[in-house]
Design an enzyme around this catalytic site. Structure first.
Site, PDB file in Angstrom:
ATOM      1  N   ARG A  69      50.042   9.520  -9.082  1.00  0.00           N
ATOM      2  CA  ARG A  69      50.616   9.417  -9.345  1.00  0.00           C
ATOM      3  C   ARG A  69      49.913   8.878 -10.481  1.00  0.00           C
ATOM      4  NH1 ARG A  69      55.445   6.785  -7.949  1.00  0.00           N
ATOM      5  NH2 ARG A  69      56.070   8.326  -6.040  1.00  0.00           N
ATOM      6  N   ARG A  94      54.458   7.320 -16.092  1.00  0.00           N
ATOM      7  CA  ARG A  94      55.040   6.474 -16.734  1.00  0.00           C
ATOM      8  C   ARG A  94      54.427   5.023 -17.329  1.00  0.00           C
ATOM      9  NH1 ARG A  94      61.141   7.506 -14.436  1.00  0.00           N
ATOM     10  NH2 ARG A  94      59.801   7.312 -12.299  1.00  0.00           N
ATOM     11  N   ARG A 131      55.678  12.455 -23.426  1.00  0.00           N
ATOM     12  CA  ARG A 131      56.520  13.401 -22.462  1.00  0.00           C
ATOM     13  C   ARG A 131      57.599  13.249 -23.052  1.00  0.00           C
ATOM     14  NH1 ARG A 131      58.857  14.488 -19.481  1.00  0.00           N
ATOM     15  NH2 ARG A 131      59.754  13.886 -18.815  1.00  0.00           N
ATOM     16  N   ASP A 152      54.352  18.038 -10.316  1.00  0.00           N
ATOM     17  CA  ASP A 152      55.644  18.411  -9.257  1.00  0.00           C
ATOM     18  C   ASP A 152      55.631  19.535  -8.229  1.00  0.00           C
ATOM     19  OD1 ASP A 152      58.943  17.450  -8.754  1.00  0.00           O
ATOM     20  OD2 ASP A 152      58.005  15.718  -9.603  1.00  0.00           O
ATOM     21  N   TYR A 196      64.859  18.147   0.483  1.00  0.00           N
ATOM     22  CA  TYR A 196      65.061  17.711  -1.507  1.00  0.00           C
ATOM     23  C   TYR A 196      66.113  19.527  -1.301  1.00  0.00           C
ATOM     24  CZ  TYR A 196      62.046  14.720  -3.665  1.00  0.00           C
ATOM     25  OH  TYR A 196      61.332  12.941  -3.946  1.00  0.00           O
TER      26      TYR A 196
END
Length: 367
Positions: free
Chosen positions: A37, A41, A50, A86, A164
């Site tokens: 990552r 962010r 983004r 992703d 998921y």
């Protein structure tokens, strides 16, 4: 800059191959380092890029993926880039709808509830048609990197994606997904096989597009015990490595190093060492010496600083890195965190981590 007028071939010459050499078990002057990552962010420029975009719309824009992948490399002397994407683009390719809900994370509008729901999934996936935008992002980024560092491609592993698709999002227990393994073993294997087949084509396509290494994320391994892992995760993890390698050979594509990262799967390290991957990634809950003892000397290790260590003062980060390098040794080793960076982390502390790895590993190698 990420301009789209590039041909897939004629990539720039690689200037820093330290990460690839370590992955293949060759000697390196310093220990290479990258962060899971790292395009994330915690970087203000990432949040700015983004800001106006839907998350999956960003994933589908090669130009934005390229920009986000390059951002951390402008700040830090990282030894590898990992394409911004992703793991849930694979369930999308199977026809499932996934949306990013603010404050909640990725959410499936219609998760799999009954075995019959498997019939709604695409049984044959043309990865170029469904995931070509990832391939374009890889090609574009590989050119835009100008040979600075290698580019890593990735996919989620079948069990993690299955969990998921059934849970419909994150879960603390994975009870819905695990109940399938106990109640519907045959249907579970059908779904895992379907996922594995798509993942194999997807990873081969990433190499064809320019990825120079591949990481498979079995992020939810910790929810399985040794038996379930043996039955429902490991066979597919093995199969992916084997099939990707044989297809790369068939298509005369580069045989790139592959990394398996099965989070919280200490119980499976011996098996993972023989699963066909050049590198085994570790989370922060295992001692480096124990991991090395179980995995042996023929596989490169990657990891495993606790991401939360980056909340410590910079001097402390340096001490923790030094200790980590002394425990792993500087060779056959790629420094990383034991999981991804968190959004509230200070970029300067990430920089301190990267620089400490380079400085301490060079020092250890000299003496």
């Amino acid at each position: 800059t990420c301009s789209l007028l590039r041909s897939p071939k004629g990539f720039p010459k690689l200037k820093n191959d330290t990460f690839l050499r370590a992955a293949r078990g060759e000697e390196t002057e310093h220990t290479p380092v990258w962060c899971m990552r790292q395009a994330g962010r915690y970087l203000p420029e990432f949040r700015e890029t983004r800001a106006s975009q839907d998350f999956f719309a960003t994933c589908r824009s090669p130009k934005l993926c390229c920009e986000l992948t390059l951002q951390p490399l402008r700040r830090f002397p990282l030894d590898a880039a990992i394409i911004f994407s992703d793991i849930l683009v694979v369930p999308q390719a199977l026809g499932m709808e996934v949306v990013m809900v603010p404050g909640k994370g990725p959410t499936f509008t219609e998760p799999l509830k009954e075995v019959e729901d498997l019939l709604k999934l695409r049984q044959k996936v043309d990865v170029t048609a469904e995931l070509g935008y990832v391939f374009q992002a890889i090609t574009l980024t590989r050119h835009s990197l100008e040979g600075k560092v290698p580019l890593i491609g990735f996919s989620g592993a079948p069990w993690t994606l299955m969990s998921y698709m059934i849970e419909g999002g994150g879960s603390t227990t994975m009870a819905k997904a695990k109940s399938w393994l106990y109640r519907h073993p045959e249907a579970s294997h059908r779904l895992l096989r379907l996922l594995a087949d798509v993942i194999i084509d997807y990873l081969v396509g990433q190499v064809a597009a320019g990825a120079q290494a591949l990481q498979v994320f079995e992020s939810h391994a910790g929810h399985l015990g040794p038996e379930l892992f043996q039955d429902f995760a490991l066979p597919y993890i093995r199969d992916i490595a084997q099939a990707v390698k044989s297809k790369l050979k068939e298509e005369a594509l580069p045989l790139v190093p592959m990394i398996i990262f099965a989070k919280d799967a200490h119980y499976a390290l011996r098996d993972l060492a023989h699963a066909g991957y050049e590198v085994v990634g570790l989370d922060w809950t295992i001692r480096p010496q124990e991991a090395r003892a179980q995995i042996g000397k023929d596989v490169t290790l990657q990891g495993n600083l606790d991401p939360c260590a980056l909340y410590a003062p910079k001097e402390k980060i340096g001490e923790l890195v030094k200790k980590m390098l002394e425990s792993f040794g500087t060779q056959r080793y790629i420094a990383n965190l034991g999981h991804g960076l968190y959004p509230d982390m200070n970029p300067e502390h990430v920089g301190a981590f990267v620089e400490a790895v380079h400085a301490h590993s060079r020092h250890i190698n000299k003496h």
